[in-house]
Enzyme design. Structure first.
Site: not given
Length: 474
Positions: A283, A326, A328, A369, A400-401, A430
């Site tokens: 985190g 860890p 990220r 994300r 298509c969003e 991520y």
């Protein structure tokens, strides 16, 4: 992080905290904040960005776009810095969920870190890369019999138990294999980190771990001690992601060590002597935007180590080994995503205002994300210099969003045009690991750069890859 307000309003008319301040000059748009971008990234006089001596224009020409580009030295240096801060690589478990492939597993191994995996697939990749099984810890809230069997047969160092069902399941598997498996119990300590709801994992109403408050954690510990084939070596907690201070960790450590005291009191010093690990999870936050200011890793490590020492002394226990996870913090900052601009469109949203949409050749299939967490990123023109004035734009993908947004609001050069390359910083964690084939868009390639050389780490998916899953004749 907060989402940009929805609704058809002109971006320049919004006075929202997430809209960046307008640059004062074209030169300011060209700046690359060193706390956000890879360590070995620079912009040349012609405006072309190079990473570890390799121009991004060359990378795009050779490998195509979208493209993930990893600064290998950045990744390895972060491994070394975190290992040094926490007293050695054996206490630092790289979280594979952030991003894992065989090359990454080899780097982590060579830098002396341990490895956390959460699925059979991550375990298989790690073993394929030759990562020592004894330095692998297996996580997950719903490990299958097949996954636990593979872990035991491989000889993994630890399994983190997440439910009482899993205790019985793993005990049987270890017994059948004739081994005693080292385990930790994941404790839900009731701490909610100051972060996005979907990635805050230590409050009570969630799928992970065993509650300290309800007694479920202690009941699980009793069950582990009653087994024949499991050896409890520590306790685990994880309070969330993208954390910038130690307050949550301090509360978690206080509660976990308090539970350890209760375990020692109930079972005795001799029977609990092997419980030497307190794993506070991961985190640790990074800078996604220039104004983000996470604490230096050494400062954070010193505080966490002191917290564990203080809390242990307060209850009369020897100081356990502190383990952190860890992902990220290692993988995130050293990677950028390269996109090519396809279209630029000014859309009228009122009689007097418009919104500029800059469409790139990737999107939510390679970075979910922004859509999932309202995450924010720093994006820059990286293929040339521009003296055009700044224009507020929304960088969007090709899916298509309507929620297919890469960067919700950012300042770009007003002359941005098809064919330009845009770099998005801090996409090493991520992004690829959460990628998809939405709209059957093939996943990007991943390249590593070091010492002026680029090499392919993961090739780009092809239409043939998509079709290979089809069952002929049906």
């Amino acid at each position: 992080m907060n989402a940009h307000p929805a609704g058809p309003r002109h971006a320049e008319e919004l006075h929202h905290a997430d809209v960046p301040d307008k640059p004062q000059s074209p030169d300011e748009i060209m700046l690359l904040a060193p706390n956000v971008w890879p360590r070995n990234l620079v912009r040349g006089a012609d405006g072309v960005v190079t990473i570890a001596g390799v121009p991004v224009t060359d990378l795009a020409a050779k490998f195509g776009t979208p493209l993930f580009v990893i600064d290998e030295d950045d990744f390895r240096t972060r491994c070394r810095d975190i290992a040094a801060a926490f007293g050695g690589g054996q206490y630092v478990h790289y979280a594979a969920k952030a991003f894992l492939c065989s090359e990454i597993a080899r780097w982590v191994d060579e830098e002396g870190l341990s490895l956390d995996v959460a699925t059979g697939g991550e375990l298989a990749v790690a073993l394929h890369a030759g990562f020592p099984a004894s330095r692998i810890t297996v996580h997950g809230n719903n490990k299958s019999v097949a996954e636990l069997t593979a872990a035991v047969q491989a000889g993994v160092g630890h399994v983190v138990l997440d439910s009482e069902i899993e205790i019985e399941r793993l005990d049987q598997i270890a017994g059948a294999a004739g081994v005693v498996q080292d385990v930790l119990v994941r404790v839900t300590v009731g701490v909610e980190a100051h972060t996005h709801e979907f990635i805050s994992t230590a409050h009570e109403d969630q799928k992970f771990g065993l509650s300290l408050a309800t007694g479920a954690a202690m009941n699980a510990i009793r069950r582990v001690f009653a087994t024949d084939n499991l050896r409890l070596v520590g306790l685990h907690s994880h309070i969330g992601s993208q954390i910038f201070d130690v307050a949550g960790f301090e509360i978690a450590a206080h509660r976990v060590i308090g539970l350890l005291r209760d375990v020692v009191a109930e079972f005795g010093v001799e029977k609990t002597s092997q419980m030497s690990i307190v794993d506070l999870g991961g985190g640790l936050g990074i800078s996604y935007l220039p104004h983000d200011d996470p604490p230096p890793m050494k400062e954070l490590a010193d505080k966490l180590l002191e917290i564990v020492r203080t809390e242990s002394a307060a209850v009369g226990l020897p100081t356990p080994k502190l383990v952190v996870e860890p992902g990220r913090a290692i993988a995130g900052p050293g990677t950028i995503t390269l996109y090519e601009v396809g279209t630029v469109k000014d859309v009228a949203v009122s009689q007097t205002a418009h919104r500029r949409y800059v469409s790139v050749d990737g999107g939510m299939s390679d970075n979910i994300r922004t859509s999932l967490y309202a995450a924010q990123y720093d994006a820059r023109l990286v293929s040339r210099v521009s003296d055009a004035p700044p224009a507020l734009a929304r960088i969007v993908g090709k899916h298509c969003e309507s929620g297919d947004i890469v960067v919700r609001d950012t300042w770009v050069s007003d002359d941005i045009a098809p064919g330009d390359l845009i770099g998005v910083a801090a996409t090493g964690a991520y992004c690829y690991s959460m990628s998809s084939r939405y709209n059957l868009l093939c996943r990007p390639a991943v390249v590593a750069v070091a010492d002026g050389q680029a090499r392919l780490v993961l090739r780009r998916e092809t239409v043939e890859d998509l079709l290979s899953l089809e069952v002929k004749g049906q």
